[in-house]
Design an enzyme around this catalytic site. Structure first.
Site, PDB file in Angstrom:
ATOM      1  N   SER A  66      44.510  41.037  29.619  1.00  6.55           N
ATOM      2  CA  SER A  66      45.046  39.683  29.430  1.00  6.55           C
ATOM      3  C   SER A  66      46.306  39.555  28.596  1.00  6.55           C
ATOM      4  O   SER A  66      46.899  38.475  28.541  1.00  6.55           O
ATOM      5  CB  SER A  66      43.981  38.784  28.822  1.00  6.55           C
ATOM      6  N   LYS A  81      47.398  32.043  20.822  1.00  9.56           N
ATOM      7  CA  LYS A  81      46.478  31.764  21.938  1.00  9.56           C
ATOM      8  C   LYS A  81      45.320  30.889  21.441  1.00  9.56           C
ATOM      9  O   LYS A  81      44.885  31.019  20.295  1.00  9.56           O
ATOM     10  CB  LYS A  81      45.963  33.103  22.487  1.00  9.56           C
ATOM     11  N   SER A  84      44.561  36.435  30.999  1.00 14.48           N
ATOM     12  CA  SER A  84      44.330  35.084  30.570  1.00 14.48           C
ATOM     13  C   SER A  84      45.335  34.533  29.559  1.00 14.48           C
ATOM     14  O   SER A  84      45.390  33.324  29.348  1.00 14.48           O
ATOM     15  CB  SER A  84      42.920  35.004  29.968  1.00 14.48           C
TER      16      SER A  84
HETATM   17  N1  GLN Z   1      41.063  39.361  34.111  1.00 20.70           N
HETATM   18  C1  GLN Z   1      40.092  40.005  33.275  1.00 20.70           C
HETATM   19  C2  GLN Z   1      38.839  39.160  33.190  1.00 20.70           C
HETATM   20  O1  GLN Z   1      38.848  38.083  33.702  1.00 20.70           O
HETATM   21  C3  GLN Z   1      40.663  40.277  31.896  1.00 20.70           C
HETATM   22  C4  GLN Z   1      40.658  39.111  31.017  1.00 20.70           C
HETATM   23  C5  GLN Z   1      41.042  39.406  29.614  1.00 20.70           C
HETATM   24  O2  GLN Z   1      41.616  40.464  29.319  1.00 20.70           O
HETATM   25  N2  GLN Z   1      40.693  38.508  28.721  1.00 20.70           N
HETATM   26  O3  GLN Z   1      37.864  39.566  32.607  1.00 20.70           O
END
Ligand code: GLN
Length: 446
Positions: free
Chosen positions: A148, A49, A124
């Site tokens: 995410s 990532k 994400s």
């Molecule tokens: N969707 C969640 C957020 O936007 C989780 C994102 C993540 O786990 N990085 O904070």
């Protein structure tokens, strides 16, 4: 695509030609899962990532503001991978600074779901999940602050695992919300997730939040025949779509048939999960993102004086990141600190205590990962609607627990449905054992 386990038996020449094939296939496939094809050399290639430092690679967290920034050192997970015969291969697309649930907020454009190119891959870590599910990566690393890893894995029909907070070093991970972030594997199956988890988990003096508790490898102890007590949270599940509720009910039956004991529980505080998470996460994010000022990292947009340079540079953040910086500053500001931030920290303890009470009687909790299957690209306009889609994943980060999402069914349109098994802190073994048992009995086909 060969599995991670199979890849470990291949020669370096075979792995080199596999990388060439993956790159060609990724370029012609159009998923936009990769943003780069750099390689650290020999070893089984793992997709990384874009928020994990790999020495001498660009690392931008999917953001315009970090264009031109090159990582000066390896994250500890990258050092660990290299020491165990793996290499870093390729950068995966992601929501800007890991803030999002769809991978639509990346500077590099939207990633598509391999199960439907009008569907989001989740976020994400959407690039990581789309590549693994689309047969253009053997396995990948993602990061999970509020879902995410698990949610994109569920949307794309692959396996995603968030370790206990403190089990995997965050050194070299671009911080979003430091008390919630964890790096973890996204793979084609449960055993591969165990292999990759073992490869990255470690103690680390460079991360003071890394645990010093004894670390026992899970892969060599994997036992799908172990009989576990699994809690189902009845009041919680009813908020998911009918397809997901049906898949959940079927999975409970399969787990019973496999000899596990099911106990029924309720959770009272789930209605506070989203508010608590979005206060804690944005407060930490606003602090962490203060460092991107145009002086120290990446892109600088000059102004007539220093303040203008800060302002011009920080204007490069995307809308969602700006929204969270504003929200974080609000909840930390003098007049509101006690009313929002301090209260959220207290509720966070209640949420953790509620999980711990269930774990006095159960080894694992079975839960949906998301209330729906992957939505269509461009269909979520209201940020609050997107935050709501995190309802099943974020409490696990607030409580610091390990959880693994695996595919169990598909809906009528053929979109994958994933469920997660949540474990006690530092009991990754039970999570993997239960997940392997479920994978072996649920008969999910790609
Ligand atoms: N969707 C969640 C957020 O936007 C989780 C994102 C993540 O786990 N990085 O904070």
């Amino acid at each position: 695509m060969i599995t991670l386990k199979e890849a470990l038996t291949k020669s370096n020449e075979e792995l080199e030609s596999l990388k060439v094939e993956m790159e060609a296939k990724a370029k012609e496939g159009g998923l936009n899962a990769y943003i780069d094809f750099s390689s650290t050399g020999e070893g089984v290639p793992i997709l990384i990532k874009d928020n994990i430092q790999v020495k001498d690679w660009s690392v931008t967290s999917g953001s315009q503001i970090l264009q031109g920034y090159v990582a000066p050192y390896n994250a500890t997970v990258i050092e660990n991978l290299k020491a165990k015969g793996f290499s870093a291969f390729g950068r995966a697309n992601m929501d800007e600074f890991a803030m999002g649930s769809t991978t639509e907020s990346s500077f590099y454009g939207v990633t598509k779901n391999p199960y439907g190119d009008d569907r989001v891959p989740g976020g994400s870590s959407g690039g990581s999940a789309a590549a693994v599910a689309g047969g253009i990566a053997i396995a990948a690393l993602g990061s999970d602050t509020g879902g995410s890893i698990r949610q994109p894995a569920a949307y794309c029909g692959c396996v995603g695992m968030k370790p206990t907070y403190g089990r995997v070093s965050r050194f070299g991970l671009a911080s979003y919300a430091s008390s919630l972030d964890q790096i973890g594997p996204i793979t084609q199956n449960v055993e591969d997730a165990a292999i990759l988890y073992d490869a990255i988990a470690s103690h680390d003096e460079k991360d003071s939040t890394c645990s010093t508790l004894e670390l026992t490898p899970v892969t060599e102890n994997l036992n799908p025949d172990r009989k576990l007590t699994i809690a189902v949270i009845d009041n919680y599940v009813s908020e998911a779509s009918q397809d997901i509720q049906d898949a959940y009910a079927k999975t409970v039956e399969v787990l019973k048939e496999a000899g596990h004991t099911i106990v029924h529980k309720n959770m009272a505080n789930t209605k506070y999960d989203i508010a608590t998470y979005y206060i804690v996460a944005t407060a930490e994010a606003t602090t962490n993102l203060a460092r991107y000022d145009g002086i120290r990292y990446g892109k600088r947009v000059e102004g007539g004086n220093l303040e203008e340079t800060f302002r011009n540079t920080r204007a490069q953040f995307g809308d969602e990141v700006k929204r969270r910086i504003m929200l974080g500053n609000f909840v930390l500001s003098a007049g509101y600190y006690d009313a929002y931030y301090v209260k959220a920290q207290k509720v966070r303890h209640l949420i953790r205590d509620e999980f711990n009470a269930i774990f006095e009687e159960a080894d694992l909790i079975l839960s949906p990962v998301a209330p729906t299957v992957a939505p269509k690209i461009g269909s979520i306009h209201d940020p609050l609607e997107m935050y709501k889609s995190d309802m099943y994943t974020i409490a696990i980060n607030l409580a610091g627990l390990p959880a693994l999402s695996l595919p169990v069914a598909k809906d009528a349109q053929g979109m994958p449905i994933g469920l997660q098994l949540i474990g006690k802190a530092f009991n990754e073994q039970a999570v993997f054992d239960g997940a392997l048992s479920l994978e072996n009995t649920i008969n999910y086909t790609k």
